[in-house]
Write an enzyme that holds these catalytic residues in place. Structure first.
Site, PDB file in Angstrom:
ATOM      1  N   ARG A   1       0.801  -1.232   0.000  1.00 40.19           N
ATOM      2  CA  ARG A   1       0.000   0.000   0.000  1.00 40.19           C
ATOM      3  C   ARG A   1       0.831   1.277   0.000  1.00 40.19           C
ATOM      4  NH1 ARG A   1      -3.155  -3.003   3.725  1.00 40.19           N
ATOM      5  NH2 ARG A   1      -4.797  -4.096   2.589  1.00 40.19           N
TER       6      ARG A   1
ATOM      7  N   LYS B   1       2.297  11.121 -11.943  1.00 44.43           N
ATOM      8  CA  LYS B   1       1.441  10.152 -12.632  1.00 44.43           C
ATOM      9  C   LYS B   1       2.229   8.860 -12.825  1.00 44.43           C
ATOM     10  CE  LYS B   1      -1.562  12.778 -15.730  1.00 44.43           C
ATOM     11  NZ  LYS B   1      -1.907  12.852 -17.162  1.00 44.43           N
TER      12      LYS B   1
ATOM     13  N   GLU C   1       8.445  18.145 -26.094  1.00 42.15           N
ATOM     14  CA  GLU C   1       7.771  18.580 -24.858  1.00 42.15           C
ATOM     15  C   GLU C   1       8.336  19.910 -24.374  1.00 42.15           C
ATOM     16  OE1 GLU C   1       5.093  17.022 -23.812  1.00 42.15           O
ATOM     17  OE2 GLU C   1       5.317  15.221 -25.038  1.00 42.15           O
TER      18      GLU C   1
ATOM     19  N   LYS D   1       6.263  22.475 -15.499  1.00 39.99           N
ATOM     20  CA  LYS D   1       5.394  21.331 -15.210  1.00 39.99           C
ATOM     21  C   LYS D   1       5.081  21.270 -13.717  1.00 39.99           C
ATOM     22  CE  LYS D   1       4.022  16.666 -16.005  1.00 39.99           C
ATOM     23  NZ  LYS D   1       4.177  15.374 -16.635  1.00 39.99           N
TER      24      LYS D   1
ATOM     25  N   GLU E   1      -5.483  16.537 -12.020  1.00 39.07           N
ATOM     26  CA  GLU E   1      -5.937  16.748 -13.383  1.00 39.07           C
ATOM     27  C   GLU E   1      -7.417  17.106 -13.469  1.00 39.07           C
ATOM     28  OE1 GLU E   1      -5.004  13.523 -16.084  1.00 39.07           O
ATOM     29  OE2 GLU E   1      -4.237  15.031 -17.455  1.00 39.07           O
TER      30      GLU E   1
ATOM     31  N   ARG F   1      -4.302  21.525 -15.323  1.00 35.09           N
ATOM     32  CA  ARG F   1      -3.328  20.561 -15.817  1.00 35.09           C
ATOM     33  C   ARG F   1      -3.545  20.233 -17.288  1.00 35.09           C
ATOM     34  NH1 ARG F   1      -0.761  15.953 -12.007  1.00 35.09           N
ATOM     35  NH2 ARG F   1       0.515  14.875 -13.508  1.00 35.09           N
TER      36      ARG F   1
ATOM     37  N   ASN G   1      -1.905  19.384 -22.297  1.00 32.21           N
ATOM     38  CA  ASN G   1      -2.344  18.644 -23.484  1.00 32.21           C
ATOM     39  C   ASN G   1      -2.135  19.416 -24.779  1.00 32.21           C
ATOM     40  OD1 ASN G   1      -3.143  16.347 -22.176  1.00 32.21           O
ATOM     41  ND2 ASN G   1      -5.203  17.103 -21.778  1.00 32.21           N
TER      42      ASN G   1
ATOM     43  N   HIS H   1      -1.255  17.687 -27.827  1.00 32.81           N
ATOM     44  CA  HIS H   1      -1.429  16.263 -27.547  1.00 32.81           C
ATOM     45  C   HIS H   1      -2.782  15.736 -28.002  1.00 32.81           C
ATOM     46  CE1 HIS H   1       2.232  16.788 -25.373  1.00 32.81           C
ATOM     47  NE2 HIS H   1       2.255  15.540 -24.944  1.00 32.81           N
TER      48      HIS H   1
ATOM     49  N   HIS I   1      -2.113  12.670 -30.046  1.00 34.69           N
ATOM     50  CA  HIS I   1      -2.541  11.307 -29.700  1.00 34.69           C
ATOM     51  C   HIS I   1      -3.358  10.682 -30.817  1.00 34.69           C
ATOM     52  CE1 HIS I   1      -2.053  12.088 -25.138  1.00 34.69           C
ATOM     53  NE2 HIS I   1      -1.030  11.400 -25.602  1.00 34.69           N
TER      54      HIS I   1
ATOM     55  N   HIS J   1       5.847   9.295 -30.332  1.00 35.58           N
ATOM     56  CA  HIS J   1       5.066  10.269 -29.567  1.00 35.58           C
ATOM     57  C   HIS J   1       5.499  11.716 -29.806  1.00 35.58           C
ATOM     58  CE1 HIS J   1       2.655  11.824 -26.281  1.00 35.58           C
ATOM     59  NE2 HIS J   1       3.726  12.404 -25.776  1.00 35.58           N
TER      60      HIS J   1
HETATM   61  N1  LIG Z   1       4.027   9.707 -16.058  1.00 36.69           N
HETATM   62  C1  LIG Z   1       3.931  10.716 -16.910  1.00 36.69           C
HETATM   63  O1  LIG Z   1       3.524  11.815 -16.561  1.00 36.69           O
HETATM   64  C2  LIG Z   1       4.348  10.515 -18.345  1.00 36.69           C
HETATM   65  C3  LIG Z   1       4.491  11.622 -19.200  1.00 36.69           C
HETATM   66  C4  LIG Z   1       4.912  11.388 -20.478  1.00 36.69           C
HETATM   67  C5  LIG Z   1       5.209  10.110 -20.922  1.00 36.69           C
HETATM   68  N2  LIG Z   1       5.052   9.065 -20.079  1.00 36.69           N
HETATM   69  C6  LIG Z   1       5.373   7.705 -20.492  1.00 36.69           C
HETATM   70  O2  LIG Z   1       6.761   7.620 -20.766  1.00 36.69           O
HETATM   71  C7  LIG Z   1       6.962   6.547 -21.673  1.00 36.69           C
HETATM   72  C8  LIG Z   1       7.954   6.975 -22.723  1.00 36.69           C
HETATM   73  O3  LIG Z   1       9.144   7.356 -22.078  1.00 36.69           O
HETATM   74  P1  LIG Z   1      10.546   7.190 -22.791  1.00 36.69           P
HETATM   75  O4  LIG Z   1      10.461   7.825 -24.109  1.00 36.69           O
HETATM   76  O5  LIG Z   1      11.581   7.635 -21.821  1.00 36.69           O
HETATM   77  O6  LIG Z   1      10.602   5.614 -23.077  1.00 36.69           O
HETATM   78  P2  LIG Z   1      11.550   4.458 -22.513  1.00 36.69           P
HETATM   79  O7  LIG Z   1      11.560   4.456 -21.040  1.00 36.69           O
HETATM   80  O8  LIG Z   1      11.106   3.210 -23.163  1.00 36.69           O
HETATM   81  O9  LIG Z   1      12.986   4.876 -23.055  1.00 36.69           O
HETATM   82  C9  LIG Z   1      13.249   4.862 -24.429  1.00 36.69           C
HETATM   83  C10 LIG Z   1      14.440   3.946 -24.744  1.00 36.69           C
HETATM   84  O10 LIG Z   1      15.653   4.575 -24.329  1.00 36.69           O
HETATM   85  C11 LIG Z   1      16.428   3.673 -23.536  1.00 36.69           C
HETATM   86  N3  LIG Z   1      17.212   4.532 -22.636  1.00 36.69           N
HETATM   87  C12 LIG Z   1      16.787   5.142 -21.498  1.00 36.69           C
HETATM   88  N4  LIG Z   1      17.756   5.955 -21.047  1.00 36.69           N
HETATM   89  C13 LIG Z   1      18.799   5.855 -21.886  1.00 36.69           C
HETATM   90  C14 LIG Z   1      20.070   6.470 -21.948  1.00 36.69           C
HETATM   91  N5  LIG Z   1      20.439   7.413 -21.080  1.00 36.69           N
HETATM   92  N6  LIG Z   1      20.882   6.109 -22.952  1.00 36.69           N
HETATM   93  C15 LIG Z   1      20.504   5.215 -23.894  1.00 36.69           C
HETATM   94  N7  LIG Z   1      19.303   4.619 -23.900  1.00 36.69           N
HETATM   95  C16 LIG Z   1      18.461   4.937 -22.883  1.00 36.69           C
HETATM   96  C17 LIG Z   1      15.426   2.775 -22.915  1.00 36.69           C
HETATM   97  O11 LIG Z   1      16.021   1.553 -22.546  1.00 36.69           O
HETATM   98  C18 LIG Z   1      14.392   2.620 -24.029  1.00 36.69           C
HETATM   99  O12 LIG Z   1      14.810   1.622 -24.911  1.00 36.69           O
HETATM  100  C19 LIG Z   1       5.610   6.159 -22.223  1.00 36.69           C
HETATM  101  O13 LIG Z   1       5.197   4.932 -21.667  1.00 36.69           O
HETATM  102  C20 LIG Z   1       4.696   7.280 -21.741  1.00 36.69           C
HETATM  103  O14 LIG Z   1       3.368   6.843 -21.516  1.00 36.69           O
HETATM  104  C21 LIG Z   1       4.635   9.261 -18.800  1.00 36.69           C
END
Ligand SMILES: NC(=O)c1ccc[n+]([C@@H]2O[C@H](COP(=O)([O-])OP(=O)(O)OC[C@H]3O[C@@H](n4cnc5c(N)ncnc54)[C@H](O)[C@@H]3O)[C@@H](O)[C@H]2O)c1
Ligand SMILES: NC(=O)c1ccc[n+]([C@@H]2O[C@H](COP(=O)([O-])OP(=O)(O)OC[C@H]3O[C@@H](n4cnc5c(N)ncnc54)[C@H](O)[C@@H]3O)[C@@H](O)[C@H]2O)c1
Lengths: 361, 361
Positions: free
Chosen positions: A120, A142, A184, A226, A236, A240, A244, A247, A251, A263
């Site tokens: 929890r 999030k 972003e 942010k 949200e 917030r 978007n 987005h 999306h 993305h």
């Molecule tokens: N929680 C939130 O508010 C929020 C906001 C935006 C996006 N997201 C989420 O984030 C995700 C996308 O994030 P992402 O683009 O970081 O994807 P990811 O975590 O898959 O990273 C992208 C790739 O880069 C690699 N990688 C990470 N750091 C590295 C580094 N320093 N050097 C080399 N390779 C590296 C990873 O292994 C992966 O293959 C999605 O699932 C999305 O829904 C969440």
């Protein structure tokens, strides 16, 4: 070094500094988030740097275990969460253990979600390693995982105890991933900071070279914006939604491309679309759209769709947007760089027209 | 009718009334927790009453769907949660949909957990249908599921918007299940209310006959006490641990019996154990233990173990209790009926002795 305070409940800090990973061990010891640490990472980051970090932490005498999952969005599901949780139980993790999320947005979302439900809720810290994670997903609390039916459908709002951003790790990240994050950053300028936007216009070259000073600056400004937004609206409910910007259509483009469009690139085109709609709604002059297009181009981001997407699918997706109150989304538009307006009454025909201008058929 | 206020954040009310299910539809309409309702229940309750409730709600014009899972603790896992979530997405549930948890503690824990993570949290209401759920699990906002490694290892703290307790439904519940709930009612008397304890002593016969007035009284008093404790300590940092009276050894007995011993019966014997330890620690006279034993017996609950459990296993389990700060639990003892003390220093030899007096070997 920069420190950003995030005034959520509970509040926490984001520390931004090149090379901070080298003295992370001492900081964790001083702050004592847990009496044991579980470093959660993906298979890529594990190989690239997490094993090294593990060694450093252990050498400093911290009790820490490492757990990983196969890199990629396909791992962002409940099966991964359950598997990690079981390994933690088997390793004896209890309520005083803390999770360290070390990786991109996928790692942060999974590890944060796990921290929020493990017994929890236990403490966790974020060490984002992609630019996207550093400027977006690690801030705001999030967390979540995907279902076969859609992205991020299960999750929580759960704040980390601290976010450590070491932009030196971006040197290992492919340029295409850097660009996803830059989209972003441009968004933050568009919705909230004329100054950040101008800074990006002036420094795009150095940024693309990953020079430390401009990197630190744009990451800090992005986190500051942010953090401000989410502290005003943690769950949200209203404000917030300005996040978007770009987005809503972004999306829809992603979905219509069956997620072949990355993305950040979808958001880049989505922002151009939002600017064009803002024009047509009489809010801005074409000059602003041009500045946006020029900036995106100088950062290696697209301003038109590279794939020919069916406009009918884009519209169908818009009508089923889970964030929509009615059956049609409220668009986030701008009346200047840095100033947003919500518009629930953008005509469907106008959206269709703009989508077609951007390459839909 | 009784209304209990639970002063958590956010606060909510528990409404206790025989027959309230018959006018639930109107109340839901008036309060408007969601624009669509998802009635979540188990296979037994579905057959016994949920289909009827569904029909009543639909006749009143409420948009409501029913979803169920196989009855029993074995369903309390993440696979069930994911399956229910997917069905909700497929049925078009969004952030304005609300969940109605209709069943025992298993249903409440699963449905509450699902509500807390579905699109990062949607509204839910509880309609507990076992005595245990009415006096214990529906109050306090603990939700969760089991892992193969142990019970309730994943979950959240998430408050319902309202709890509706209709004790008329207890008429369908097997007597053995009623007894599981009565063990918790006795516990509330022991930890917080001499008056409730005396009421139980005087009215045990009527209670066993499920007479409405005493049922309403003991349910309301139990909810009042649990609500008071959890509002003082929502996240289980301190005071809330008084609810563990009888549970520290109770859980150990359950575990050592490989869960063949039902929870309430284990707690009954666990409370006798806690009383005996309180005696040996010089806190109470044997007379109090005797009153407790007499009351439990008059409610059909055991005061000695029906199974011969190995004392070594009981002790091993105690040392690994996830709620323990160190490697040995803090015992909740009494210095009178209604007055608890925390004791972190109960000698292991004393626990062993008491466990043996109660039937361990
Ligand atoms: N929680 C939130 O508010 C929020 C906001 C935006 C996006 N997201 C989420 O984030 C995700 C996308 O994030 P992402 O683009 O970081 O994807 P990811 O975590 O898959 O990273 C992208 C790739 O880069 C690699 N990688 C990470 N750091 C590295 C580094 N320093 N050097 C080399 N390779 C590296 C990873 O292994 C992966 O293959 C999605 O699932 C999305 O829904 C969440
Ligand atoms: N969240 C909390 O704070 C909390 C507290 C205590 C217990 N719990 C959890 O509660 C669960 C046990 O609850 P439970 O004993 O209610 O189990 P349960 O939900 O499995 O119900 C017991 C049985 O009674 C049936 N049933 C329910 N209502 C009925 C009725 N009115 N008539 C006939 N049959 C009916 C159910 O179908 C089931 O077969 C455990 O998983 C435990 O961990 C949670």
């Amino acid at each position: 070094m920069k420190i950003i305070k995030v005034r959520t409940k509970p509040a926490y800090e984001i520390e931004i500094r090149g090379g901070l990973l080298t003295d992370l061990a001492q900081d964790l010891k001083d702050r004592g988030y847990g009496d044991r640490y579980f470093l959660i990472t993906d298979s890529n980051v594990r190989q690239l740097m997490a094993e090294d970090l593990l060694e450093m932490l252990r050498e400093a005498g911290l009790p820490v275990e490492i757990l990983s999952f196969p890199a990629g969005e396909a791992s962002k599901n409940m099966a991964t969460v359950v598997e990690l949780a079981r390994k933690m139980v088997q390793a004896g993790a209890d309520r005083r253990s803390a999770i360290v999320a070390f990786g991109g947005g996928v790692t942060g979302d999974i590890a944060g979600f796990l921290a929020s439900i493990y017994m929890r809720g236990i403490a966790y810290i974020q060490i984002p390693t992609t630019l996207l994670a550093q400027v977006d997903s690690s801030v705001g609390g999030k967390t979540g995982v995907d279902l076969p039916e859609g992205k991020n459908l299960l999750g929580t709002f759960y704040q980390p105890r601290r976010v450590y951003i070491d932009y030196a790790v971006l040197g290992l990240l492919p340029l295409r991933e850097i660009r996803q994050g830059l989209a972003e950053v441009v968004k933050y300028g568009m919705i909230k900071s004329q100054r950040l936007f101008k800074y990006l216009e002036r420094h795009s070259g150095e940024i693309m070279q990953l020079e430390p000073e401009p990197l630190e600056h744009i990451i800090a400004e992005s986190c500051r914006i942010k953090a401000w937004v989410v502290s005003k609206d943690e769950k949200e409910a209203g404000l917030r939604r300005i996040l978007n910007f770009g987005h809503t259509l972004g999306h829809a483009f992603e979905a219509a491309s069956a997620w072949r469009l990355p993305h950040g690139e979808a958001v880049a085109v989505g922002m151009v679309a939002a600017a064009k709609i803002s024009e047509k709604r009489g809010l801005i002059s074409p000059e602003i759209t041009h500045r946006l297009e020029n900036l995106l181009t100088s950062l290696g981001l697209p301003v038109r769709l590279a794939l020919e997407l069916p406009v009918s699918e884009v519209l169908t997706y818009l009508r089923s947007d889970k964030k929509a109150r009615s059956q049609w989304p409220v668009f986030v538009l701008v009346r200047d760089i840095g100033e947003t307006v919500f518009d629930p009454e953008v005509p469907e025909a106008m959206v269709k027209e703009v989508a077609e201008e951007l390459g839909c058929r």
